[in-house]
Design an enzyme around this catalytic site. Structure first.
Site, short mmCIF file in Angstrom:
data_model
loop_
_atom_site.label_atom_id
_atom_site.label_comp_id
_atom_site.label_asym_id
_atom_site.label_seq_id
_atom_site.Cartn_x
_atom_site.Cartn_y
_atom_site.Cartn_z
N CYS A 129 0.84 -1.20 0.00
CA CYS A 129 0.00 0.00 0.00
C CYS A 129 0.87 1.25 0.00
O CYS A 129 0.63 2.20 -0.76
CB CYS A 129 -0.92 -0.01 1.22
SG CYS A 129 -2.10 1.37 1.25
N CYS A 130 1.92 1.26 0.83
CA CYS A 130 2.85 2.40 0.86
C CYS A 130 3.57 2.57 -0.47
O CYS A 130 3.83 3.70 -0.90
CB CYS A 130 3.87 2.21 1.98
SG CYS A 130 3.22 2.43 3.65
N CYS A 212 -0.81 8.58 7.17
CA CYS A 212 -2.16 8.40 6.64
C CYS A 212 -3.15 8.18 7.78
O CYS A 212 -2.79 7.66 8.85
CB CYS A 212 -2.20 7.22 5.67
SG CYS A 212 -1.30 7.49 4.13
N CYS A 215 -3.53 4.69 9.46
CA CYS A 215 -2.27 4.13 9.98
C CYS A 215 -1.62 5.00 11.05
O CYS A 215 -0.44 4.82 11.38
CB CYS A 215 -1.29 3.92 8.83
SG CYS A 215 -1.90 2.80 7.56
N CYS A 240 8.07 3.31 5.58
CA CYS A 240 7.15 3.15 4.45
C CYS A 240 7.85 2.79 3.15
O CYS A 240 7.20 2.49 2.16
CB CYS A 240 6.33 4.42 4.26
SG CYS A 240 7.33 5.88 3.95
#
Length: 244
Positions: A129-130, A212, A215, A240
């Site tokens: 996702c990162c 984010c 997170c 990340c």
């Protein structure tokens, strides 16, 4: 029945007698930024909009340095972070902060194939996702530049204790600078409070480190300042991928 609420992290106050030390650190930081701007044709600052990044932004603006500024709009930022961007544009009207977003199709594919909150399932899923929302946009943001800057500090985490001022990003083939690497949390906030630099409202809600929305969470007083980032993971995996 009284509900107990733990004390959260708070913005550190300016320490008495710190003015001289802060002035010296500020002058050193100015010199570093001038050196970077003067030795590169196209240096770009990757601002996460964190407190230390706002110190750098304020100095780039105040010194009128030829350093471009951009930020990564991951699509999952807090409303408070987006509001800060609007405030920055009002405080520094002559300065443009470019926004880089993830490739829409890649972000949608991740959600559709893995699930909206798959990043909670494993370190691998979170890093993917990162990669989509941060690393790939960063690569686009610094394409063509010959140097990039970060707001990283040694004090921030266990993975940054040996952070240098200057390094070479071999993976991207570009010079990389961490100009505020040796500042403490107190240094950062002393500068911000003394110079009325805009900052994210989440800091007043117990967030010492902001990423984010899904997170990041508030941190209790006395906890590590990055304890609220990817809190479900081991502390040594809490990066990340931007800083390989």
């Amino acid at each position: 029945m009284k509900i107990f609420k733990p004390a959260l992290w708070k913005i550190p106050p300016i320490e008495n007698g710190s003015e001289t030390a802060l002035a010296e650190k500020t002058e050193t930081l100015k010199q570093r930024l001038h050196r970077i701007a003067g030795s590169h044709r196209d240096a770009r600052f990757a601002s996460s909009l964190a407190a230390e990044d706002m110190v750098i932004t304020d100095l780039i603006a105040g010194e009128n340095l030829n350093i471009g500024i951009f930020t990564l709009d991951t699509g999952l930022l807090h409303a408070e972070t987006l509001n800060l961007l609007d405030r920055i544009e009002r405080v520094y009207p002559h300065m443009q902060i470019k926004r880089f977003q993830p490739i829409r199709e890649d972000a949608l594919h991740y959600v559709e194939s893995k699930g909206r909150f798959a990043f909670y399932d494993s370190v691998e899923a979170r890093r993917e996702c990162c990669r989509i929302r941060k690393t790939e946009p960063l690569d686009r943001a610094i394409a063509g530049a010959d140097a990039w800057l970060t707001g990283q500090r040694r004090e921030q985490s266990a993975t940054r204790t040996e952070l240098p001022f200057a390094e070479y990003d071999a993976g991207r083939g570009i010079d990389k600078y961490n100009p505020i690497f040796d500042w403490s949390e107190h240094d950062v906030w002393a500068y911000i409070l003394a110079n009325n630099v805009p900052y994210n409202d989440l800091y007043r809600q117990g967030f010492p480190s902001i990423g984010c929305d899904p997170c990041t969470r508030p941190v209790k007083a006395g906890e590590d300042i990055r304890a609220g980032r990817w809190w479900w993971e081991d502390k040594n995996s809490k990066e990340c991928g931007l800083h390989k």
